[in-house]
Design a protein around this motif. Structure first.
Motif, mmCIF file in Angstrom:
data_model
loop_
_atom_site.group_PDB
_atom_site.id
_atom_site.type_symbol
_atom_site.label_atom_id
_atom_site.label_comp_id
_atom_site.label_asym_id
_atom_site.label_seq_id
_atom_site.Cartn_x
_atom_site.Cartn_y
_atom_site.Cartn_z
ATOM 1 N N LEU A 1 -9.969 7.029 4.032
ATOM 2 C CA LEU A 1 -8.830 6.125 3.963
ATOM 3 C C LEU A 1 -7.985 6.179 5.235
ATOM 4 N N ILE A 2 -8.079 7.305 5.955
ATOM 5 C CA ILE A 2 -7.380 7.392 7.237
ATOM 6 C C ILE A 2 -7.903 6.319 8.193
ATOM 7 N N TYR A 3 -9.225 6.178 8.265
ATOM 8 C CA TYR A 3 -9.813 5.149 9.129
ATOM 9 C C TYR A 3 -9.366 3.748 8.695
ATOM 10 N N LEU A 4 -9.334 3.543 7.388
ATOM 11 C CA LEU A 4 -8.935 2.233 6.866
ATOM 12 C C LEU A 4 -7.510 1.889 7.284
ATOM 13 N N LEU A 5 -6.599 2.840 7.144
ATOM 14 C CA LEU A 5 -5.212 2.606 7.541
ATOM 15 C C LEU A 5 -5.110 2.342 9.039
ATOM 16 N N ALA B 1 6.639 16.375 1.509
ATOM 17 C CA ALA B 1 6.808 15.816 2.854
ATOM 18 C C ALA B 1 6.191 14.417 2.946
ATOM 19 N N LEU B 2 4.991 14.252 2.383
ATOM 20 C CA LEU B 2 4.337 12.942 2.402
ATOM 21 C C LEU B 2 5.150 11.909 1.640
ATOM 22 N N LEU B 3 5.651 12.285 0.474
ATOM 23 C CA LEU B 3 6.453 11.359 -0.325
ATOM 24 C C LEU B 3 7.746 10.980 0.394
ATOM 25 N N SER B 4 8.386 11.956 1.006
ATOM 26 C CA SER B 4 9.665 11.698 1.678
ATOM 27 C C SER B 4 9.479 10.791 2.890
ATOM 28 N N LEU B 5 8.497 11.103 3.738
ATOM 29 C CA LEU B 5 8.297 10.328 4.961
ATOM 30 C C LEU B 5 7.788 8.918 4.667
ATOM 31 N N THR B 6 6.915 8.790 3.660
ATOM 32 C CA THR B 6 6.440 7.458 3.283
ATOM 33 C C THR B 6 7.564 6.621 2.703
ATOM 34 N N LEU C 1 0.821 -1.211 0.000
ATOM 35 C CA LEU C 1 0.000 0.000 0.000
ATOM 36 C C LEU C 1 0.852 1.258 0.000
ATOM 37 N N SER C 2 2.000 1.207 0.661
ATOM 38 C CA SER C 2 2.899 2.363 0.646
ATOM 39 C C SER C 2 3.421 2.610 -0.763
ATOM 40 N N GLY C 3 3.766 1.537 -1.474
ATOM 41 C CA GLY C 3 4.213 1.686 -2.856
ATOM 42 C C GLY C 3 3.133 2.253 -3.757
#
Length: 284
Positions: free
Chosen positions: A123-127, A60-65, A29-31
């Protein structure tokens, strides 16, 4: 059976296969998220609808993920840290975006931003429910929903006093009504997941000694031999001498008590990376 690799079983004997599946799906999922966010970033940049927040948030989201994904790949034991980073940064992003819309830091010129926000927020809840234990996932989700409810209250009831965007209120009202349903469904799924994990654990544990059984030991050893080991593998086969004599002389009830006491001795001496299994009537 003892070993020096990261065991498939914690000290209590509970199967960790579910955790391994979660780790695999977190990587997948991260990929997918990295590809989707990069595509979204490029698309919004081309059509000229990239918001000021997203100009900083997307990198920031791309870097941290990416960092979390590399961390998980190099060190699977860092799974919790990777989950905290990914779920945490996405939640903070959504909360900042929500407040920016309400308080006019992000003026709404069309329905695109509101529609995408409403679409991505669940999707936050799903994660949360996929990768966090049910009890904490429920508390975390209720906290997120509480922030959403507070924002909707401010937008709807204090809007005539404060500089909020009333265009956002119908979307927030819809989210307020729909999101408890999301949380309830994900809680039910998490409960089923926990029950399935418990059934699997019960199937892998010897009911008398509370040690893992032969099937679980064989699976753990096979995993280690196929590359799952992080160190040297050691295996010991221990036989209880004259166990048949004990059964014949004192009965099977006393023999069972001997097995229980031997099992307790092994469990007391185990490290977190060790497994004790009963593979036969008198073999550990």
């Amino acid at each position: 059976m003892a070993d020096n690799w990261k065991s498939d079983f914690p000290p209590s004997g509970q199967s960790q296969s579910l955790r391994e599946i979660r780790q695999q799906w977190l990587k997948i999922l991260s990929g997918i998220f990295l590809v989707a966010l990069t595509s979204l970033w490029i698309g919004e940049f081309i059509i000229g609808c990239l918001s000021p927040i997203d100009k900083f948030a997307y990198p920031a989201l791309l870097s941290l993920t990416s960092l979390s994904l590399m961390l998980l790949q190099l060190n699977p034991s860092a799974y919790r840290l990777a989950v905290m980073i990914i779920v945490g940064v996405l939640t903070v992003y959504q909360m900042i975006f929500l407040q920016a819309i309400i308080w006019c830091y992000l003026p709404i010129t069309n329905g695109y931003k509101l529609a995408t926000f409403v679409q991505w927020f669940p999707l936050i809840y799903l994660l949360i429910f996929l990768f966090i234990r049910k009890k904490y996932a429920l508390l975390f989700s209720l906290a997120v929903y509480g922030c959403l409810g507070l924002s909707a209250f401010i937008c709807g009831w204090l809007g005539h006093f404060l500089p909020v965007q009333q265009q956002a209120f119908p979307y927030l009202l819809n989210m307020m009504i729909a999101h408890p349903i999301y949380i309830s469904i994900f809680t039910a799924v998490a409960s089923l997941q926990t029950s399935f994990s418990q059934f699997q654990t019960d199937a892998d544990i010897d009911y008398l000694t509370n040690l893992t059984n032969r099937r679980a030991a064989s699976r753990a050893l096979e995993t280690a031999l196929n590359g799952g080991s992080q160190g040297t593998i050691g295996v010991m086969l221990i036989d209880i001498d004259r166990f048949k004599t004990i059964n014949d002389a004192f009965g099977h009830g006393i023999g069972d008590q001997v097995l229980v006491q031997v099992g307790k001795l092994f469990q007391q001496g185990l490290r977190r990376t060790d497994i004790a299994s009963q593979i036969g009537r008198a073999h550990v």
